[in-house]
Motif scaffolding. Structure first.
Motif, PDB file in Angstrom:
ATOM      1  N   SER A   1       1.087   4.212  -3.280  1.00 57.55           N
ATOM      2  CA  SER A   1       0.764   5.675  -3.176  1.00 57.55           C
ATOM      3  C   SER A   1       1.599   6.664  -3.832  1.00 57.55           C
ATOM      4  O   SER A   1       2.641   6.163  -4.416  1.00 57.55           O
ATOM      5  CB  SER A   1       0.841   5.885  -1.486  1.00 57.55           C
ATOM      6  OG  SER A   1       2.047   5.810  -0.839  1.00 57.55           O
ATOM      7  N   VAL A   2       0.897   7.565  -3.735  1.00 55.93           N
ATOM      8  CA  VAL A   2       1.758   8.742  -4.665  1.00 55.93           C
ATOM      9  C   VAL A   2       2.865   9.113  -3.852  1.00 55.93           C
ATOM     10  O   VAL A   2       3.067   9.455  -2.794  1.00 55.93           O
ATOM     11  CB  VAL A   2       0.793   9.973  -4.965  1.00 55.93           C
ATOM     12  CG1 VAL A   2       1.626  11.018  -5.677  1.00 55.93           C
ATOM     13  CG2 VAL A   2      -0.352   9.733  -5.469  1.00 55.93           C
TER      14      VAL A   2
ATOM     15  N   VAL B   1      -3.382  -2.917  -5.201  1.00 53.49           N
ATOM     16  CA  VAL B   1      -4.005  -2.778  -3.798  1.00 53.49           C
ATOM     17  C   VAL B   1      -4.782  -3.988  -3.655  1.00 53.49           C
ATOM     18  O   VAL B   1      -5.027  -4.354  -2.598  1.00 53.49           O
ATOM     19  CB  VAL B   1      -5.039  -1.568  -4.065  1.00 53.49           C
ATOM     20  CG1 VAL B   1      -6.067  -1.381  -3.013  1.00 53.49           C
ATOM     21  CG2 VAL B   1      -4.178  -0.314  -4.164  1.00 53.49           C
TER      22      VAL B   1
ATOM     23  N   LYS C   1      -1.294  -0.181 -10.506  1.00 51.96           N
ATOM     24  CA  LYS C   1      -1.371   0.079  -9.007  1.00 51.96           C
ATOM     25  C   LYS C   1      -2.819  -0.491  -8.360  1.00 51.96           C
ATOM     26  O   LYS C   1      -2.869  -0.971  -7.230  1.00 51.96           O
ATOM     27  CB  LYS C   1      -1.213   1.243  -8.706  1.00 51.96           C
ATOM     28  CG  LYS C   1       0.151   1.903  -8.996  1.00 51.96           C
ATOM     29  CD  LYS C   1       0.426   3.437  -8.554  1.00 51.96           C
ATOM     30  CE  LYS C   1       1.817   3.881  -8.653  1.00 51.96           C
ATOM     31  NZ  LYS C   1       1.960   5.123  -8.282  1.00 51.96           N
TER      32      LYS C   1
ATOM     33  N   SER D   1       3.540   8.618  -0.452  1.00 52.01           N
ATOM     34  CA  SER D   1       2.980   9.404   0.550  1.00 52.01           C
ATOM     35  C   SER D   1       2.114   8.696   1.682  1.00 52.01           C
ATOM     36  O   SER D   1       2.231   9.313   2.895  1.00 52.01           O
ATOM     37  CB  SER D   1       1.911  10.335   0.109  1.00 52.01           C
ATOM     38  OG  SER D   1       1.024   9.511  -0.616  1.00 52.01           O
ATOM     39  N   MET D   2       1.739   7.325   1.451  1.00 52.25           N
ATOM     40  CA  MET D   2       1.287   6.572   2.588  1.00 52.25           C
ATOM     41  C   MET D   2       2.365   5.799   3.272  1.00 52.25           C
ATOM     42  O   MET D   2       3.225   5.070   2.573  1.00 52.25           O
ATOM     43  CB  MET D   2       0.312   5.759   2.056  1.00 52.25           C
ATOM     44  CG  MET D   2      -0.431   4.712   3.308  1.00 52.25           C
ATOM     45  SD  MET D   2      -1.673   3.371   2.728  1.00 52.25           S
ATOM     46  CE  MET D   2      -2.886   4.302   2.161  1.00 52.25           C
ATOM     47  N   SER D   3       2.640   5.857   4.475  1.00 53.53           N
ATOM     48  CA  SER D   3       3.615   5.077   5.063  1.00 53.53           C
ATOM     49  C   SER D   3       3.146   3.883   5.420  1.00 53.53           C
ATOM     50  O   SER D   3       2.053   3.322   5.537  1.00 53.53           O
ATOM     51  CB  SER D   3       4.044   6.131   6.546  1.00 53.53           C
ATOM     52  OG  SER D   3       2.971   5.567   7.592  1.00 53.53           O
TER      53      SER D   3
ATOM     54  N   GLY E   1      -0.604   1.722   6.248  1.00 53.76           N
ATOM     55  CA  GLY E   1      -0.921   0.470   5.691  1.00 53.76           C
ATOM     56  C   GLY E   1      -1.271  -0.677   6.732  1.00 53.76           C
ATOM     57  O   GLY E   1      -2.123  -1.639   6.612  1.00 53.76           O
TER      58      GLY E   1
ATOM     59  N   LEU F   1       0.916  -1.226  -0.132  1.00 53.33           N
ATOM     60  CA  LEU F   1       0.010   0.088  -0.169  1.00 53.33           C
ATOM     61  C   LEU F   1       1.119   1.194  -0.022  1.00 53.33           C
ATOM     62  O   LEU F   1       0.501   2.249  -0.738  1.00 53.33           O
ATOM     63  CB  LEU F   1      -0.803   0.093   1.392  1.00 53.33           C
ATOM     64  CG  LEU F   1      -1.804  -1.084   1.319  1.00 53.33           C
ATOM     65  CD1 LEU F   1      -2.846  -1.024   2.595  1.00 53.33           C
ATOM     66  CD2 LEU F   1      -3.026  -0.794   0.170  1.00 53.33           C
ATOM     67  N   SER F   2       1.884   1.147   0.577  1.00 60.38           N
ATOM     68  CA  SER F   2       3.098   2.278   0.689  1.00 60.38           C
ATOM     69  C   SER F   2       3.591   2.415  -0.610  1.00 60.38           C
ATOM     70  O   SER F   2       3.683   3.662  -1.087  1.00 60.38           O
ATOM     71  CB  SER F   2       3.938   2.019   1.787  1.00 60.38           C
ATOM     72  OG  SER F   2       5.236   3.082   1.651  1.00 60.38           O
TER      73      SER F   2
END
Length: 549
Positions: free
Chosen positions: A191-192, A364, A360, A195-197, A201, A187-188
C-alpha cells in the motif's frame, strides 16, 4: 471434478444419474444425515437438534455442503479418471505455493544462521520426510470414506482419539493465523506508504477464505485447479528477479557442532511444516472411490507436496541470505517478513529491471495466494469440531468453520508482530504429535492388519485382503467395535516424553537436545517417533490378547 461421464458429479453429494434412478440426492435420501444418525444410537432429537436440521436443509438449498463427519459410502463417490489424480496434484500445489513457505525459508539464515546450500538441503529432506507421512495418510480417504481423525479411532479408540482432535484443531487454527498475518504484512507493504494497516489485510483475507470454505470442498477443488497457476508464475518471477541477490558463498555460522544442531533444527522445522497436513490429509479424498490406486495417489501427493514445499522454501532462504548484502532487503525485513517478499519484487536490479507498480501487483497476487493455504485448515477444522462428540456433530460444519475463522482472526490480530516466534516455536512443537500418530498408524496396518502380520502370527487371516480392507469401516461411530486405544495412547505419551527430552525451542531446550552445539538441536520429531514405535507393538499385542479388538 467435471469431465465427460454418463453421470453428472458433485464432490459433495456423489454421482447423480440422469438416465435412470437417482443414486444420491444432496438431501441424502439413501442414507441418514449426521443428525439423523443419532437415532441409530437411541439419542432423541431435541429442539436444538431439530433447529440445526432445518438449518442444514437450508444450506443444501443454497448448494452449501451440509455433510459433516458421516462416512462417504462407495455409491456416493465420484467416478475415477486420470483427472482425479491430476486434481490431487493441483490441490497440494495450490496450497503450498504460498508466501507462508517463503517466510518459513527465511528463518534458515535469520534464526539458524545456515548457508544457502545447507538450508536448501535441509528443506528438501525435511519436506520429503513430512510429505511421505502426509501422502500415506491421504490414501485412507478413498478406501475408508472416513475423515482423517475418524480414521484415527481405529488405532486410538473412541475416547483417546479426542486428544488428537484437540491437538489438530490447535494446528489448523494456528496455521490459519500465520497465513492471515503474512497476507496482512504483504498487503500493508504494497500500500502507498503503508497506508493499509496489517489489521485491514488480515480481515480482508479472512473474509475471502470464509466465503470459499462455506460452500465446501467441491468449490475448493474447482478453485485449486487454477489457483496454482498465478502462484507458480509469481514465484518463478520472484526467483528470477531476486536470485542475483542471493548469497551462495557464505558458510553457515558457528562451530561444527553448532552448525550440526542448526541443520537438525531447521530440517525438523520444515518436516513439521509438511507433516502437520497429516492430521487432515484424508479429508480431501473421501469422495474418491475405493477403487483409487493407493500407490498412484501416494505418488502424486508426494511429488506435489515435495515440489510445492521445496521451491518456495529455497526462495525464502535466498532472500534471507541477501539481507546483509542489499540495504533495501534489510530495511524491509526489519519491518516484516512479508515486506521482504515485496522487496524481492520491487528491488530487482539490472538487467531484470522491474517497475515498482508491477512488482507490487505480483506481491498482491502472492498475498491472495494465501487464501488457498487458508482454506484447507479452515475446512478441516469444521470437520474436527464435529469429531469431538455427538453433541458437536449436531452443529453443521459451516457454523464450526465460522467459529474457527473468528478464533484465528482474533489471534492473528493479537500476534501480528511476532511471526518469527510463532513459526519457530509453534510449528515445530505441533509436528511432534503428528509424526508419532503416523508412526503408530503405520505399525498398526503393517503388523496387525496386513499379510505381514498374519505371517508373523500376530494378525488375522482376513488381514490378507489388501490395502485398508482389513478394517471394518462401517463401525466408525460405534465405540464398542473400535479398539480401546490403550496401547496407542500409552505409546503416544511415551513418544511425547522422548520429544520433550529432545526438543529445542526458544522457551525450552531439552536435556538431550542441549548436548548438540551451542543452541541445541531439535530432535523431538525423530526421538518421539522412535520411542513410540518401539513400545507400540508389544502393547498392542497385549491389548488384542486382553480385549480381542
Amino acid at each position: 471434478m467435471t469431465h465427460s461421464s454418463p453421470n453428472t458429479e458433485d464432490t459433495e453429494r456423489g454421482p447423480t444419474n440422469l438416465g435412470h434412478k437417482t443414486v444420491l440426492d444432496k438431501d441424502e435420501s439413501d442414507g441418514p444425515s449426521d443428525l439423523d444418525a443419532h437415532h441409530r444410537h437411541g439419542i432423541p432429537r431435541s429442539r436444538f437438534a431439530t433447529y440445526f436440521k432445518d438449518f442444514e436443509r437450508t444450506l443444501i438449498k443454497y448448494n452449501i455442503e451440509a455433510r459433516g463427519v458421516r462416512r462417504v459410502l462407495p455409491h456416493e463417490c465420484q467416478s475415477l479418471t486420470w483427472r482425479s489424480y491430476l486434481q490431487a496434484f493441483f490441490l497440494w500445489s495450490s496450497v503450498n505455493l504460498a508466501a507462508q513457505n517463503v517466510t518459513l525459508g527465511m528463518l534458515a539464515s535469520t534464526i539458524f544462521g545456515l548457508s544457502f546450500r545447507d538450508a536448501s538441503l535441509c528443506a528438501f529432506f525435511g519436506s520429503l520426510i513430512g510429505a511421505t507421512g502426509v501422502s500415506y495418510i491421504a490414501t485412507f480417504g478413498p478406501v475408508s470414506g472416513n475423515r482423517t481423525l475418524i480414521f484415527a479411532r481405529y488405532t486410538f479408540g473412541w475416547y483417546p482419539s479426542k486428544l488428537l482432535v484437540i491437538l489438530n484443531l490447535i494446528v489448523l487454527l494456528g496455521y490459519s493465523m500465520i497465513d492471515l498475518v503474512i497476507a496482512g504484512q504483504i498487503l500493508s507493504a504494497v500500500s502507498v506508504k503503508g497506508s493499509m494497516s496489517i489489521v485491514v489485510g488480515i480481515i480482508v483475507v479472512a473474509i475471502i477464505g470464509w466465503i470459499i470454505t462455506t460452500f465446501g470442498i467441491s468449490v475448493f477443488h474447482a478453485y485449486s485447479r487454477y489457483a496454482f497457476i498465478p502462484q507458480l508464475i509469481t514465484y518463478s518471477i520472484l526467483y528470477g528477479v531476486s536470485s542475483q541477490n542471493f548469497d551462495l558463498s557464505t558458510p553457515s555460522h558457528g562451530d561444527s557442532r553448532t552448525v550440526v544442531g542448526s541443520r537438525i533444527s531447521f530440517l525438523s522445522l520444515t518436516l513439521a511444516a509438511a507433516i502437520t497436513y497429516g492430521g487432515s490429509a484424508a479429508d480431501y479424498f473421501v469422495y474418491y472411490p475405493p477403487s483409487t490406486a493407493p500407490l498412484a495417489l501416494f505418488g502424486v501427493c508426494l511429488l506435489s507436496l515435495l515440489c510445492s514445499f521445496t521451491f518456495p522454501y529455497c526462495i525464502g532462504i535466498g532472500l534471507a541470505t541477501g539481507i546483509p548484502l542489499v540495504p533495501a532487503y534489510s530495511t524491509a525485513y526489519d519491518r516484516s517478513q512479508g515486506a521482504l517478499i515485496v522487496a524481492g519484487f520491487t528491488e530487482a536490479t539490472s538487467p531484470a529491471n522491474f517497475s515498482t507498480g508491477f512488482g507490487k501487483f505480483l506481491s498482491v497476487v502472492a498475498a491472495l495466494g494465501l487464501v488457498a493455504n487458508l482454506i484447507l485448515p479452515t475446512y478441516s477444522s469444521g470437520i474436527d469440531f464435529q469429531v469431538l462428540g455427538r453433541d458437536f456433530e449436531k452443529i453443521p460444519r459451516v457454523v464450526w468453520n465460522s467459529v474457527g475463522i473468528v478464533i484465528y482472526t482474533v489471534c492473528a490480530l493479537a500476534g501480528r508482530g511476532h511471526l518469527a516466534e510463532i513459526f519457530t516455536n509453534f510449528l515445530a512443537l505441533m509436528g511432534y504429535w503428528v509424526i508419532i500418530w503416523v508412526g503408530i498408524t503405520l505399525e498398526e496396518q503393517l503388523l496387525f492388519r496386513s499379510h505381514l502380520g498374519f505371517k508373523m502370527g500376530i494378525g488375522k487371516k482376513e488381514d490378507r485382503r489388501g490395502w485398508g480392507k482389513s478394517y471394518d469401516w462401517t463401525c466408525w461411530d460405534e465405540p464398542g467395535k473400535l479398539p480401546h486405544g490403550i496401547a496407542a495412547f500409552i505409546a503416544f505419551l511415551i513418544g511425547w516424553v522422548g520429544a520433550i527430552l529432545c526438543m529445542a525451542q526458544y522457551w525450552y531446550i531439552g536435556p538431550i537436545a542441549k548436548l548438540v552445539g551451542g543452541h541445541g538441536a531439535d530432535m523431538g520429531n525423530f526421538v518421539g517417533l522412535s520411542w513410540a514405535i518401539l513400545v507400540y507393538p508389544p502393547l498392542r499385542w497385549l491389548e488384542i490378547r486382553k480385549f480381542a479388538r
